[in-house]
Each structure stands twice: as C-alpha cells, then as structure tokens.
Design a protein around this motif. Structure first.
Motif, PDB file in Angstrom:
ATOM      1  N   GLN A 198       0.830  -1.208   0.000  1.00  0.00           N
ATOM      2  CA  GLN A 198       0.000   0.000   0.000  1.00  0.00           C
ATOM      3  C   GLN A 198       0.864   1.258   0.000  1.00  0.00           C
ATOM      4  O   GLN A 198       0.587   2.220  -0.723  1.00  0.00           O
ATOM      5  CB  GLN A 198      -0.921  -0.007   1.214  1.00  0.00           C
ATOM      6  CG  GLN A 198      -2.051  -1.014   1.145  1.00  0.00           C
ATOM      7  CD  GLN A 198      -2.822  -1.130   2.446  1.00  0.00           C
ATOM      8  OE1 GLN A 198      -2.531  -0.426   3.415  1.00  0.00           O
ATOM      9  NE2 GLN A 198      -3.800  -2.026   2.484  1.00  0.00           N
ATOM     10  N   ILE A 199       1.943   1.231   0.808  1.00  0.00           N
ATOM     11  CA  ILE A 199       2.859   2.379   0.839  1.00  0.00           C
ATOM     12  C   ILE A 199       3.529   2.557  -0.521  1.00  0.00           C
ATOM     13  O   ILE A 199       3.650   3.674  -1.031  1.00  0.00           O
ATOM     14  CB  ILE A 199       3.912   2.198   1.949  1.00  0.00           C
ATOM     15  CG1 ILE A 199       3.236   2.250   3.327  1.00  0.00           C
ATOM     16  CG2 ILE A 199       4.996   3.276   1.852  1.00  0.00           C
ATOM     17  CD1 ILE A 199       4.173   1.950   4.482  1.00  0.00           C
ATOM     18  N   ILE A 200       3.939   1.461  -1.127  1.00  0.00           N
ATOM     19  CA  ILE A 200       4.578   1.532  -2.453  1.00  0.00           C
ATOM     20  C   ILE A 200       3.618   2.130  -3.476  1.00  0.00           C
ATOM     21  O   ILE A 200       4.001   2.978  -4.292  1.00  0.00           O
ATOM     22  CB  ILE A 200       5.043   0.124  -2.889  1.00  0.00           C
ATOM     23  CG1 ILE A 200       6.206  -0.348  -2.013  1.00  0.00           C
ATOM     24  CG2 ILE A 200       5.456   0.128  -4.364  1.00  0.00           C
ATOM     25  CD1 ILE A 200       6.595  -1.795  -2.232  1.00  0.00           C
ATOM     26  N   ASP A 201       2.358   1.701  -3.436  1.00  0.00           N
ATOM     27  CA  ASP A 201       1.364   2.185  -4.394  1.00  0.00           C
ATOM     28  C   ASP A 201       1.123   3.688  -4.255  1.00  0.00           C
ATOM     29  O   ASP A 201       0.910   4.389  -5.260  1.00  0.00           O
ATOM     30  CB  ASP A 201       0.038   1.435  -4.202  1.00  0.00           C
ATOM     31  CG  ASP A 201       0.109  -0.010  -4.674  1.00  0.00           C
ATOM     32  OD1 ASP A 201       1.053  -0.337  -5.427  1.00  0.00           O
ATOM     33  OD2 ASP A 201      -0.758  -0.806  -4.268  1.00  0.00           O
ATOM     34  N   VAL A 202       1.144   4.185  -3.016  1.00  0.00           N
ATOM     35  CA  VAL A 202       0.944   5.621  -2.802  1.00  0.00           C
ATOM     36  C   VAL A 202       2.206   6.410  -3.155  1.00  0.00           C
ATOM     37  O   VAL A 202       2.130   7.528  -3.691  1.00  0.00           O
ATOM     38  CB  VAL A 202       0.535   5.896  -1.334  1.00  0.00           C
ATOM     39  CG1 VAL A 202       0.386   7.387  -1.084  1.00  0.00           C
ATOM     40  CG2 VAL A 202      -0.772   5.181  -0.997  1.00  0.00           C
ATOM     41  N   ALA A 203       3.374   5.822  -2.888  1.00  0.00           N
ATOM     42  CA  ALA A 203       4.643   6.532  -3.082  1.00  0.00           C
ATOM     43  C   ALA A 203       5.060   6.630  -4.548  1.00  0.00           C
ATOM     44  O   ALA A 203       5.607   7.655  -4.984  1.00  0.00           O
ATOM     45  CB  ALA A 203       5.744   5.825  -2.289  1.00  0.00           C
ATOM     46  N   LYS A 204       4.792   5.593  -5.320  1.00  0.00           N
ATOM     47  CA  LYS A 204       5.315   5.515  -6.686  1.00  0.00           C
ATOM     48  C   LYS A 204       4.894   6.691  -7.572  1.00  0.00           C
ATOM     49  O   LYS A 204       5.750   7.282  -8.259  1.00  0.00           O
ATOM     50  CB  LYS A 204       4.901   4.187  -7.324  1.00  0.00           C
ATOM     51  CG  LYS A 204       5.579   3.929  -8.658  1.00  0.00           C
ATOM     52  CD  LYS A 204       5.254   2.521  -9.168  1.00  0.00           C
ATOM     53  CE  LYS A 204       5.951   2.253 -10.492  1.00  0.00           C
ATOM     54  NZ  LYS A 204       5.638   0.878 -11.004  1.00  0.00           N
ATOM     55  N   PRO A 205       3.622   7.091  -7.597  1.00  0.00           N
ATOM     56  CA  PRO A 205       3.237   8.220  -8.463  1.00  0.00           C
ATOM     57  C   PRO A 205       3.913   9.537  -8.081  1.00  0.00           C
ATOM     58  O   PRO A 205       3.982  10.460  -8.907  1.00  0.00           O
ATOM     59  CB  PRO A 205       1.717   8.311  -8.266  1.00  0.00           C
ATOM     60  CG  PRO A 205       1.308   6.966  -7.773  1.00  0.00           C
ATOM     61  CD  PRO A 205       2.461   6.485  -6.937  1.00  0.00           C
ATOM     62  N   LEU A 206       4.415   9.617  -6.840  1.00  0.00           N
ATOM     63  CA  LEU A 206       5.073  10.840  -6.380  1.00  0.00           C
ATOM     64  C   LEU A 206       6.591  10.778  -6.552  1.00  0.00           C
ATOM     65  O   LEU A 206       7.314  11.664  -6.097  1.00  0.00           O
ATOM     66  CB  LEU A 206       4.737  11.068  -4.902  1.00  0.00           C
ATOM     67  CG  LEU A 206       3.242  11.275  -4.601  1.00  0.00           C
ATOM     68  CD1 LEU A 206       3.004  11.320  -3.102  1.00  0.00           C
ATOM     69  CD2 LEU A 206       2.743  12.554  -5.262  1.00  0.00           C
ATOM     70  N   GLY A 207       7.072   9.734  -7.206  1.00  0.00           N
ATOM     71  CA  GLY A 207       8.508   9.608  -7.460  1.00  0.00           C
ATOM     72  C   GLY A 207       9.300   9.175  -6.251  1.00  0.00           C
ATOM     73  O   GLY A 207      10.512   9.419  -6.177  1.00  0.00           O
ATOM     74  N   ILE A 208       8.643   8.523  -5.289  1.00  0.00           N
ATOM     75  CA  ILE A 208       9.324   8.046  -4.080  1.00  0.00           C
ATOM     76  C   ILE A 208       9.439   6.528  -4.155  1.00  0.00           C
ATOM     77  O   ILE A 208       8.433   5.823  -4.326  1.00  0.00           O
ATOM     78  CB  ILE A 208       8.553   8.460  -2.808  1.00  0.00           C
ATOM     79  CG1 ILE A 208       8.434   9.980  -2.737  1.00  0.00           C
ATOM     80  CG2 ILE A 208       9.237   7.912  -1.555  1.00  0.00           C
ATOM     81  CD1 ILE A 208       7.541  10.473  -1.613  1.00  0.00           C
ATOM     82  N   THR A 209      10.662   6.030  -4.045  1.00  0.00           N
ATOM     83  CA  THR A 209      10.934   4.601  -4.145  1.00  0.00           C
ATOM     84  C   THR A 209      11.037   3.980  -2.749  1.00  0.00           C
ATOM     85  O   THR A 209      11.684   4.538  -1.860  1.00  0.00           O
ATOM     86  CB  THR A 209      12.257   4.355  -4.889  1.00  0.00           C
ATOM     87  OG1 THR A 209      12.173   4.926  -6.196  1.00  0.00           O
ATOM     88  CG2 THR A 209      12.564   2.873  -5.003  1.00  0.00           C
ATOM     89  N   VAL A 210      10.401   2.842  -2.573  1.00  0.00           N
ATOM     90  CA  VAL A 210      10.579   2.065  -1.338  1.00  0.00           C
ATOM     91  C   VAL A 210      11.586   0.954  -1.650  1.00  0.00           C
ATOM     92  O   VAL A 210      11.269  -0.004  -2.353  1.00  0.00           O
ATOM     93  CB  VAL A 210       9.251   1.474  -0.844  1.00  0.00           C
ATOM     94  CG1 VAL A 210       9.485   0.617   0.407  1.00  0.00           C
ATOM     95  CG2 VAL A 210       8.249   2.586  -0.545  1.00  0.00           C
TER      96      VAL A 210
END
Length: 230
Positions: A198-210
């Motif tokens: 869930q965190i990855i899904d929210v972060a990815k469109p904002l250019g944030i990599t987990v």
C-alpha cells in the motif's frame, strides 16, 4: 586487611582484562568475558564474573542482557539505580556508534551491513512493535531516521498517507521501512506485506521509491525485497 587484599585482586583482574582487550581486541572475548568487562564499568566496586554468568543464563545472550528492562536488572544483587543507569549509558553509546556508521555521506545501500547492525541494536529486543522509516535523498544518503509509530507486542498501526506526508516534508526520494517483531521471529506476516505494498502504491506516483522493508527479530532479520515479496 582481607578486604584490602580482595580489592587488590579485583583491581588486578580488571587491569588484566583491559590489557587483554587492548592487545587482542574484543572479538577474542566470549560473551561472558565481554559482559564481565562491561559490568566493570557499570558496577565499579564488586567482582562481576559470576554476575555476568547469571545474567547470560537469565536473558540468553549478551545483547539481551544489555537490552533488558531496568526493573529486571535491578532484581539482581549488585544492581542499584546507579549501576543500571551506567549500563544503559553503555547501551546508548553503542546505539549512537551504530547510527554513526549509517549516517555518513556514503549511499546507504552500500552500507547494508552497518544498517542491519544499527537496526538490530536499536530494535531487536524492544518489547513492543515500532515502525521506523529511513528517509533517503536522490543519492540514497540518509536524510532522517524516525520512529513513526509504536504499537503493542504484536501490532503497530501504520498509515501509508502519513508515511508519504512525512517523506515529502523531508524532501525524500526513497525510503527504507523497518519494524520489529517482539516475538523474535522476523518472518513477514500477510498484514506486513499488504501494508508495504500500500505504501509503495501511494509513493510511486510521487517519485518516491521504497527500497525495502526490513523486519527485525531476536532471531535475525528478514528483507521483503530479498524474499521477493515487494
């Protein structure tokens, strides 16, 4: 005279321990010997060899002794408030050193072993779950290290949007997630995997990599990336 002789023997033994440490290094010490040496600092006026053995039998390992709650340590003869505080100063110093090995200008992904050492030092023996985030810049250097949530013995509430909000506040472009399992078993649960995705899904469109989600337990650690869960 007998008391003076006992003190002389104790001082002489401690001098020999220190000399051996400086000569051969701490790696040559057993857990019992290293704990005895640490207890020399915490309890300056008594023989600590037998106490070290008792503590290891009670808690199971060198690390578990240092992480033991103050109230449990105080139950042992020789541990007063001052001695417990002295031991916890040693623990805090070890944690500060471990963090310093991570918080350098080098990319954190090239310092994986120190990172794991730091996480184990700070989290492996916690009695409640805590969720920690390492915020990284575009060169994967550490910007900040924060415990975002603390929970119960088997659950920590984590809110993906709060994770991302804090990431944006730090200007982070990458994250490493870390939490502990007080049970000792670092195996990821289904809920752990779902929350991470869930965190990855929210972060990815904002250019944030987990980069990873590491779970720390007394028995070791687990990497969701290495397990191909993310």
């Amino acid at each position: 005279m007998a008391e003076a002789a006992t003190i002389d023997l104790r001082v002489g033994h401690r001098d020999r321990v220190r000399q051996r440490l400086m000569t051969v290094g701490g790696e040559a010490f057993t857990d019992a010997e290293m704990l005895e040496a640490v207890l020399h600092l915490a309890i300056p006026r008594r023989d600590t060899k037998d106490l070290a053995k008792l503590l290891l039998r009670r808690f199971g390992s060198f690390a578990a002794v240092l992480a033991a709650p103050a109230a449990q340590l105080a139950a042992f003869d020789g541990f007063g408030d001052s001695s417990v505080a002295n031991l916890k100063i040693v623990v805090a110093a070890a944690q500060r050193y471990a963090r310093g090995q991570v918080a350098s200008d080098a990319p954190i992904l090239s310092s994986w072993a120190p990172l794991l050492d730091y996480c184990r030092t700070t989290m492996a023996f916690e009695e409640i779950e805590q969720f920690r985030i390492l915020f990284l810049d575009k060169k994967n250097r550490l910007i900040a290290d924060e415990v975002q949530q603390r929970g119960t013995v088997d659950h920590t509430p984590v809110y993906p949007r709060e994770v991302i909000k804090r990431s944006l506040e730090h200007g982070a472009t990458a994250l490493i997630l870390v939490h502990n399992h007080p049970s000792g078993d670092p195996s990821p649960s289904t809920a752990d995997v779902q929350m991470t995705r869930q965190i990855i899904d929210v972060a990815k469109p904002l250019g944030i990599t987990v980069h990873d989600h590491i779970i720390i337990g007394r028995a070791g650690h687990a990497s969701m990336k290495a397990l191909r869960l993310i």
